[in-house]
Design an enzyme around this catalytic site. Structure first.
Site, PDB file in Angstrom:
ATOM      1  N   HIS A  62       0.713  -1.050  -0.061  1.00 57.05           N
ATOM      2  CA  HIS A  62      -0.002  -0.126   0.037  1.00 57.05           C
ATOM      3  C   HIS A  62       0.925   1.280   0.184  1.00 57.05           C
ATOM      4  O   HIS A  62       0.443   2.024  -0.484  1.00 57.05           O
ATOM      5  CB  HIS A  62      -1.075   0.087   1.032  1.00 57.05           C
ATOM      6  CG  HIS A  62      -1.988  -0.951   1.166  1.00 57.05           C
ATOM      7  ND1 HIS A  62      -3.188  -0.569   1.807  1.00 57.05           N
ATOM      8  CD2 HIS A  62      -2.057  -1.971   0.582  1.00 57.05           C
ATOM      9  CE1 HIS A  62      -4.145  -1.870   1.397  1.00 57.05           C
ATOM     10  NE2 HIS A  62      -3.211  -2.473   0.739  1.00 57.05           N
ATOM     11  N   GLU A  83      -3.264   8.978   4.626  1.00 55.59           N
ATOM     12  CA  GLU A  83      -3.482   7.669   3.512  1.00 55.59           C
ATOM     13  C   GLU A  83      -4.190   6.510   4.478  1.00 55.59           C
ATOM     14  O   GLU A  83      -5.063   5.769   3.846  1.00 55.59           O
ATOM     15  CB  GLU A  83      -2.235   7.044   3.079  1.00 55.59           C
ATOM     16  CG  GLU A  83      -1.514   8.051   1.759  1.00 55.59           C
ATOM     17  CD  GLU A  83      -0.244   7.329   1.510  1.00 55.59           C
ATOM     18  OE1 GLU A  83      -0.029   6.041   1.548  1.00 55.59           O
ATOM     19  OE2 GLU A  83       0.424   8.113   0.965  1.00 55.59           O
ATOM     20  N   ASP A 239      -6.364 -18.045   1.806  1.00 60.95           N
ATOM     21  CA  ASP A 239      -6.510 -19.497   1.382  1.00 60.95           C
ATOM     22  C   ASP A 239      -6.356 -20.328   2.644  1.00 60.95           C
ATOM     23  O   ASP A 239      -6.082 -19.910   3.787  1.00 60.95           O
ATOM     24  CB  ASP A 239      -5.229 -19.893   0.376  1.00 60.95           C
ATOM     25  CG  ASP A 239      -3.902 -19.753   0.910  1.00 60.95           C
ATOM     26  OD1 ASP A 239      -3.826 -20.333   2.215  1.00 60.95           O
ATOM     27  OD2 ASP A 239      -2.926 -19.567   0.197  1.00 60.95           O
TER      28      ASP A 239
END
Length: 314
Positions: A62, A83, A239
């Site tokens: 990011h 941010e 996952d």
């Protein structure tokens, strides 16, 4: 961990960024024990919280995809919303690990090691502690002074198709090969239902469920993201081995069991489909490609100073 839910800024073309000359021996004389100290902090934090590696890797992504790898994602701001307070970044965490590392490094060698370098080291160490590859992190980044939540408003959605993803990476000088390799970061972490809700209900005028999603897996996701679970931090691990850095992510794509539409989009182009198959069958090939692409991505720079406190500009 919705890495691609927060990776793209259309407002900044790649030409905005610098790919400055970083060095492998940048701190050899000025702070030789920096990497060792950071590695220890990352390892200790992971022992207490297994989600730390995914969080640190996501922080680094990011950071690099907005103003380059300048630690702007770590800043707080009194002048504007920073941010990290933008909607797409509200689920970022593990800032405490970087704060702890900065404190130790400042005690060792004050004013020498940038927060951006600390974050790059921590992301590498996060991958290693989760069982992934090691790479020599280029060093010498500077920290930025500006952080604006408004610049996160056009980060890529998990609904992106291949063309949108390719365009996003190309703007940062990253290739299609980098796109597929770096997507493998989705082997770590957790995603909230909001990042894949579009695939399991009211997908389009023809299909209620995304036809590229395996029906039985769609049923699992619908159950997890049922209305009764709203407000309960509902979601799914990226996952089944979400705290281990491996190549399961690519196998899930081939099985139509990836969480994001943008993940499944990697099968819609011949080259990326070939790479997905390659990495699904060879963890070693994935590790090598991932390490190389991380070096390339982390070399996108743009800062101006070495901050004494990662949360505020000097």
């Amino acid at each position: 961990m919705a890495l691609f839910a927060s990776l793209f800024i259309a407002l900044f073309m790649f030409s905005t960024y610098q790919t400055s000359a970083l060095s492998s021996n940048y701190y050899d004389k000025t702070c030789p024990n920096a990497e060792y100290a950071i590695t220890k902090i990352v390892r200790d934090a992971t022992k207490k919280d297994s989600t730390v590696p995914a969080a640190l890797l996501r922080l680094h992504f990011h950071d690099c995809f907005i103003r380059g790898c300048d630690a702007s994602v770590l800043l707080s701001s009194k002048k504007n919303t920073a941010e990290k307070d933008g909607p797409a970044n509200l689920s970022l965490h593990a800032f405490f690990v970087i704060d702890a590392a900065k404190k130790v490094i400042e005690d060792l060698c004050p004013g020498v090691v940038s927060c951006a370098d600390i974050l790059a080291f921590a992301a590498r160490d996060a991958v290693v502690v989760a069982g992934g590859p090691y790479w020599d992190v280029p060093k010498g980044r500077k920290d930025g002074r500006v952080s604006k939540a408004s610049e996160t408003s056009e980060l890529p959605s998990p609904t992106f198709n291949f063309d949108q993803l390719q365009h996003s990476f190309a703007q940062r000088g990253l290739s299609t090969d980098d796109l597929v390799a770096l997507s493998g970061a989705h082997t770590l972490g957790f995603s909230h239902c909001s990042s894949f809700q579009n695939r399991i209900r009211n997908f389009n005028s023809t299909h209620d469920i995304d036809p590229t999603l395996h029906p039985s897996f769609a049923g699992v996701l619908r159950s997890v993201c049922d209305d009764k679970n709203k407000g309960k931090n509902a979601g799914m691990s990226m996952d089944p081995s979400s705290t281990v850095f491996d190549n399961t992510y690519y196998r899930l794509i081939l099985q139509k069991q990836s969480l994001f539409q943008s993940d499944q989009a990697l099968l819609t182009h011949p080259k990326t489909k070939s790479l997905v198959n390659k990495y699904a069958s060879s963890k070693e090939a994935f590790y090598k490609a991932f390490a190389n692409s991380m070096i390339k991505m982390s070399s996108i720079t743009g800062g101006q100073e070495v901050r004494r406190d990662c949360r505020v500009a000097n």
